[in-house]
Write a protein that holds these residues in place. Structure first.
Motif, PDB file in Angstrom:
ATOM      1  N   SER A  83       5.828 -14.940  -1.370  1.00 24.83           N
ATOM      2  CA  SER A  83       6.776 -15.647  -2.148  1.00 24.83           C
ATOM      3  C   SER A  83       7.815 -15.750  -0.879  1.00 24.83           C
ATOM      4  N   GLY A  99       8.429 -15.548   3.859  1.00 24.99           N
ATOM      5  CA  GLY A  99       8.188 -14.384   5.041  1.00 24.99           C
ATOM      6  C   GLY A  99       6.876 -15.807   5.737  1.00 24.99           C
ATOM      7  N   ARG A 145       4.973 -11.557  -6.415  1.00 28.57           N
ATOM      8  CA  ARG A 145       4.988 -10.747  -8.114  1.00 28.57           C
ATOM      9  C   ARG A 145       5.673 -11.431  -8.870  1.00 28.57           C
ATOM     10  N   LEU A 148       0.358 -11.567  -8.649  1.00 31.10           N
ATOM     11  CA  LEU A 148      -0.203 -10.430  -8.584  1.00 31.10           C
ATOM     12  C   LEU A 148       0.755  -9.952  -7.032  1.00 31.10           C
ATOM     13  N   ASP A 149       0.704  -8.224  -8.469  1.00 35.86           N
ATOM     14  CA  ASP A 149       0.938  -7.201  -7.461  1.00 35.86           C
ATOM     15  C   ASP A 149      -0.187  -6.706  -6.619  1.00 35.86           C
ATOM     16  N   SER A 189      -1.398 -11.018   3.797  1.00 33.56           N
ATOM     17  CA  SER A 189       0.044 -11.279   4.804  1.00 33.56           C
ATOM     18  C   SER A 189       0.866  -9.844   3.795  1.00 33.56           C
ATOM     19  N   LEU A 200      -3.398  -9.725   8.092  1.00 31.62           N
ATOM     20  CA  LEU A 200      -2.059  -9.270   8.804  1.00 31.62           C
ATOM     21  C   LEU A 200      -1.738  -7.872   8.970  1.00 31.62           C
ATOM     22  N   TYR A 256       4.962   2.912   8.703  1.00 35.44           N
ATOM     23  CA  TYR A 256       4.608   1.556   8.671  1.00 35.44           C
ATOM     24  C   TYR A 256       3.215   1.663   9.936  1.00 35.44           C
ATOM     25  N   LYS A 275      -0.675   0.823   9.428  1.00 35.66           N
ATOM     26  CA  LYS A 275      -1.583  -0.007   9.958  1.00 35.66           C
ATOM     27  C   LYS A 275      -2.781   0.102  10.470  1.00 35.66           C
ATOM     28  N   PRO A 281       0.949 -11.059  14.131  1.00 35.45           N
ATOM     29  CA  PRO A 281       1.614 -12.703  14.002  1.00 35.45           C
ATOM     30  C   PRO A 281       2.589 -12.563  14.464  1.00 35.45           C
ATOM     31  N   GLY A 282       3.595 -11.584  15.864  1.00 33.31           N
ATOM     32  CA  GLY A 282       4.123 -11.644  16.439  1.00 33.31           C
ATOM     33  C   GLY A 282       5.317 -11.068  16.378  1.00 33.31           C
ATOM     34  N   TRP A 283       6.645 -11.061  16.823  1.00 30.69           N
ATOM     35  CA  TRP A 283       7.821 -10.451  16.125  1.00 30.69           C
ATOM     36  C   TRP A 283       8.348 -11.070  15.951  1.00 30.69           C
ATOM     37  N   THR A 333      11.407 -13.073   9.831  1.00 28.98           N
ATOM     38  CA  THR A 333      11.450 -13.065   8.548  1.00 28.98           C
ATOM     39  C   THR A 333      12.170 -11.892   8.002  1.00 28.98           C
TER      40      THR A 333
HETATM   41  N1  NAP Z   1       7.623  -9.923  10.466  1.00 24.43           N
HETATM   42  C1  NAP Z   1       7.170  -9.549  11.986  1.00 24.43           C
HETATM   43  O1  NAP Z   1       7.817  -9.374  13.058  1.00 24.43           O
HETATM   44  C2  NAP Z   1       5.910  -8.879  11.589  1.00 24.43           C
HETATM   45  C3  NAP Z   1       5.179  -7.877  12.521  1.00 24.43           C
HETATM   46  C4  NAP Z   1       3.499  -7.635  12.259  1.00 24.43           C
HETATM   47  C5  NAP Z   1       3.087  -7.334  11.211  1.00 24.43           C
HETATM   48  N2  NAP Z   1       3.946  -8.225  10.761  1.00 24.43           N
HETATM   49  C6  NAP Z   1       3.181  -8.703   9.141  1.00 24.43           C
HETATM   50  O2  NAP Z   1       3.233  -9.264   8.637  1.00 24.43           O
HETATM   51  C7  NAP Z   1       2.529  -9.349   6.984  1.00 24.43           C
HETATM   52  C8  NAP Z   1       4.261 -10.287   6.681  1.00 24.43           C
HETATM   53  O3  NAP Z   1       5.323  -9.975   6.479  1.00 24.43           O
HETATM   54  P1  NAP Z   1       6.608 -10.787   6.787  1.00 24.43           P
HETATM   55  O4  NAP Z   1       7.677 -10.329   8.044  1.00 24.43           O
HETATM   56  O5  NAP Z   1       6.572 -12.553   6.229  1.00 24.43           O
HETATM   57  O6  NAP Z   1       7.478 -10.024   5.472  1.00 24.43           O
HETATM   58  P2  NAP Z   1       8.199  -9.629   4.518  1.00 24.43           P
HETATM   59  O7  NAP Z   1       8.784 -10.969   4.793  1.00 24.43           O
HETATM   60  O8  NAP Z   1       9.327  -8.587   4.129  1.00 24.43           O
HETATM   61  O9  NAP Z   1       7.395 -10.941   3.485  1.00 24.43           O
HETATM   62  C9  NAP Z   1       6.560  -9.145   2.727  1.00 24.43           C
HETATM   63  C10 NAP Z   1       5.428  -9.930   1.551  1.00 24.43           C
HETATM   64  O10 NAP Z   1       4.616  -8.915   1.433  1.00 24.43           O
HETATM   65  C11 NAP Z   1       4.952  -9.124  -0.216  1.00 24.43           C
HETATM   66  N3  NAP Z   1       4.769  -8.401  -0.495  1.00 24.43           N
HETATM   67  C12 NAP Z   1       5.136  -6.919  -0.735  1.00 24.43           C
HETATM   68  N4  NAP Z   1       4.769  -5.910  -1.546  1.00 24.43           N
HETATM   69  C13 NAP Z   1       3.618  -6.641  -2.203  1.00 24.43           C
HETATM   70  C14 NAP Z   1       3.370  -6.067  -3.223  1.00 24.43           C
HETATM   71  N5  NAP Z   1       3.035  -4.862  -4.149  1.00 24.43           N
HETATM   72  N6  NAP Z   1       2.493  -7.085  -4.002  1.00 24.43           N
HETATM   73  C15 NAP Z   1       2.639  -8.312  -3.323  1.00 24.43           C
HETATM   74  N7  NAP Z   1       3.009  -8.680  -2.202  1.00 24.43           N
HETATM   75  C16 NAP Z   1       3.996  -7.533  -1.943  1.00 24.43           C
HETATM   76  C17 NAP Z   1       5.973  -9.476  -0.442  1.00 24.43           C
HETATM   77  O11 NAP Z   1       6.048  -9.871  -1.876  1.00 24.43           O
HETATM   78  P3  NAP Z   1       7.976  -9.628  -2.573  1.00 24.43           P
HETATM   79  O12 NAP Z   1       8.615 -10.826  -2.439  1.00 24.43           O
HETATM   80  O13 NAP Z   1       7.527  -9.620  -3.773  1.00 24.43           O
HETATM   81  O14 NAP Z   1       8.618  -8.442  -2.005  1.00 24.43           O
HETATM   82  C18 NAP Z   1       6.435 -10.553   0.187  1.00 24.43           C
HETATM   83  O15 NAP Z   1       5.588 -12.046   0.386  1.00 24.43           O
HETATM   84  C19 NAP Z   1       2.636  -8.402   6.861  1.00 24.43           C
HETATM   85  O16 NAP Z   1       1.402  -7.418   6.306  1.00 24.43           O
HETATM   86  C20 NAP Z   1       3.614  -7.362   7.804  1.00 24.43           C
HETATM   87  O17 NAP Z   1       3.427  -6.047   8.033  1.00 24.43           O
HETATM   88  C21 NAP Z   1       5.011  -8.762  10.274  1.00 24.43           C
END
Ligand code: NAP
Length: 216
Positions: free
Chosen positions: A10, A12, A33, A53-54, A79, A121, A138, A142, A168-170, A173
């Motif tokens: 959805s 990021g 979701r 999907l949740d 992801s 991820l 958190y 992980k 995935p880097g910092w 999003t």
């Molecule tokens: N961004 C970073 O700097 C970073 C760094 C290290 C690791 N990561 C990891 O990379 C992955 C993607 O991160 P992002 O930055 O893209 O995060 P984000 O922008 O916050 O997006 C999170 C995504 O996860 C979905 N999600 C959360 N809870 C869910 C659930 N119960 N069921 C289904 N979907 C769910 C969200 O859906 P909704 O829109 O419905 O909430 C959204 O699509 C994550 O696993 C995160 O931990 C990110």
């Protein structure tokens, strides 16, 4: 065309992956979701199917597997993740449990594909710096994800599937914040390149979006 399935598309990085695979002509299954209000995901051009999907919902996971049926998944990327604003139960369910429930349900579809690749991820925050489990929720979630991955990956590899976990880097999003140094486009491009190039030699590794190995 090959098939990619992106869990948590959805926003990021997941949205960026869905857009990127679809733009290259892949058949894409993408989950959100809010399938009735898919937002930016609904605007993605190409051969893309949106599934509701949740990832905490076992019935939803089963329904996704049923929708894919006897189809194949070349690249499966999990992801979906949460960093803040949820209690311990939800953090563990989404970050540490769901990836294995989802992969378990879709594993046969990956195993019957040509490419047979899975990426989950994780985060550098899950690494055990100096030995201890990270003290924040958190990082702990992980870290548990990483431990479970290392335990189960040999079984996946024995079935012919190549799988890795990614930092995935910092990334800029909602989770990483708009000031983060890595763009979604850069992270997605690195992740995609590495998944495409990785062989069974890389299976079981903790990789960064740049392709370097991250310490556990
Ligand atoms: N961004 C970073 O700097 C970073 C760094 C290290 C690791 N990561 C990891 O990379 C992955 C993607 O991160 P992002 O930055 O893209 O995060 P984000 O922008 O916050 O997006 C999170 C995504 O996860 C979905 N999600 C959360 N809870 C869910 C659930 N119960 N069921 C289904 N979907 C769910 C969200 O859906 P909704 O829109 O419905 O909430 C959204 O699509 C994550 O696993 C995160 O931990 C990110």
């Amino acid at each position: 065309m090959p098939v990619a399935t992106i869990i948590g598309a959805s926003r990021g990085i997941g949205l960026g992956l869905a857009e990127s695979y679809a733009a290259d002509g892949w058949t894409v299954h993408a989950t959100t979701r809010e399938p009735k209000h898919p937002g930016d995901l609904g605007a993605v051009a190409g051969d893309l199917t949106i599934h509701g999907l949740d990832v905490r919902d076992p019935n939803g996971i089963a329904a996704l597997a049923e929708a894919i049926g006897d189809g194949a998944i070349d690249h499966l990327v999990h992801s979906a993740g949460v960093l803040r604003g949820v209690d311990r139960e939800e953090m563990m369910a989404v970050n540490a449990d769901a990836p294995f429930n989802v992969v378990g349900a879709l594993f046969d579809a990956v195993a019957r594909s040509a490419a047979k690749k899975i990426a989950i991820l994780t985060s550098q925050m899950g690494a055990r710096r100096g030995g201890g489990t990270p003290s924040d929720l958190y990082g702990e979630s992980k870290c548990i994800l990483n431990d479970r991955f290392r335990e189960i990956e040999p079984k996946w590899r024995a079935a012919g599937v190549t799988s890795v976990v990614f930092h995935p880097g910092w990334v800029a999003t909602d989770m990483g914040g708009r000031g983060a140094p890595v763009s979604v486009r850069e992270s997605v491009s690195g992740i995609r390149r590495i998944i495409a190039e990785m062989t069974s030699e890389e299976s079981g590794k903790f990789l960064t979006w740049k392709g370097t190995e991250h310490p556990w």
